[in-house]
Design an enzyme around this catalytic site. Structure first.
Site, short mmCIF file in Angstrom:
data_model
loop_
_atom_site.label_atom_id
_atom_site.label_comp_id
_atom_site.label_asym_id
_atom_site.label_seq_id
_atom_site.Cartn_x
_atom_site.Cartn_y
_atom_site.Cartn_z
N CYS A 52 0.83 -1.22 0.00
CA CYS A 52 0.00 0.00 0.00
C CYS A 52 0.86 1.26 0.00
CB CYS A 52 -0.93 0.01 1.20
SG CYS A 52 -2.11 -1.36 1.22
N ARG A 135 -7.71 -4.62 -3.31
CA ARG A 135 -7.28 -3.46 -4.09
C ARG A 135 -8.25 -3.24 -5.26
NH1 ARG A 135 -2.45 -2.72 -1.76
NH2 ARG A 135 -1.50 -4.61 -0.92
#
Length: 236
Positions: A52, A135
């Site tokens: 991330c 995601r």
């Protein structure tokens, strides 16, 4: 029995589900606050995680490119506001990755501790994780319609060249009324709408439309100069 909220995942062509949320840039009403803009709403599993972090640094470095395309970035995770702020400060003050440092994230990062927004958009995939958003990437047009959806697993970082290519491609489709072939980039040939009659199909195959290249009656392309494509990008 305790009631459970059940959401159906939004689909391409649906209106983007509306929500109000606290973010690192204040409270937002999505998507109405960004009417007239393209929006990319993307989720990530958690703050202070390496994949991330690499993604947020990439979005941060590319933020001006998306702004030039009249596109608002909005991130989301199921962590809290203080965690978001601390993580974004860590990115700016401590992380040096790929020669990038002092990367400041200026777009909103949604606080979603209750997972309401993640559930509304189908970002929680129980087979992957019951507590983290995968995601997901939603491309939402200026009329607030969902145009493209991408999903990645927790362990695989997104391809940001592809994210930008999709945004450019969607704008080109709208601007010129065409379709785009595999691996299209600005300056490549575009696909014109199929012939609507036998007569038109015959004329195309006989070369009556000189600006077209027809591989067969149903598959015809034309060239739009890269400069012309790029001159229309980001326009409302």
């Amino acid at each position: 029995m305790e009631a459970t909220n059940v959401y159906s995942m939004p689909r391409i062509g649906d209106s983007a589900p509306e929500f109000q949320a606290v973010t690192t840039q204040g409270t937002i009403h999505f998507p109405s606050d960004y009417k007239g803009k393209w929006k990319i709403l993307f989720s990530h599993p958690a703050d202070f995680t390496p994949v991330c972090t690499s993604e947020f640094m990439t979005f941060g470095k590319m933020a001006e490119e998306f702004e030039a395309l009249n596109c608002q970035l909005v991130g989301l995770s199921v962590d809290g506001l203080h965690s978001h702020i601390a993580w974004l400060r860590t990115i700016k003050e401590k992380i040096d990755w790929k020669g990038w440092k002092n990367v400041e994230i200026k777009f909103p990062l949604v606080v979603d501790i209750t997972m309401e927004v993640a559930s509304l958009y189908g970002m929680i995939q129980p087979g992957e994780s019951n507590t983290s958003a995968v995601r997901a990437v939603f491309f939402i047009d200026p009329q607030d319609k969902i145009r493209t959806i991408m999903y990645y697993p927790l362990s695989l970082g997104r391809n940001f060249d592809e994210i930008k290519r999709v945004l450019v491609g969607l704008q080109t489709v709208d601007n010129f009324g065409v379709a785009l072939p595999a691996d299209w980039r600005p300056g490549d040939e575009v696909i014109v709408p199929p012939a609507g009659s036998c007569g038109v199909a015959k004329e195309r195959m006989e070369g009556a439309e000189s600006d077209l290249h027809c591989y067969d009656w149903f598959f015809c392309t034309k060239q739009i100069p890269k400069e012309e494509v790029e001159s229309r990008l980001g326009k409302k």
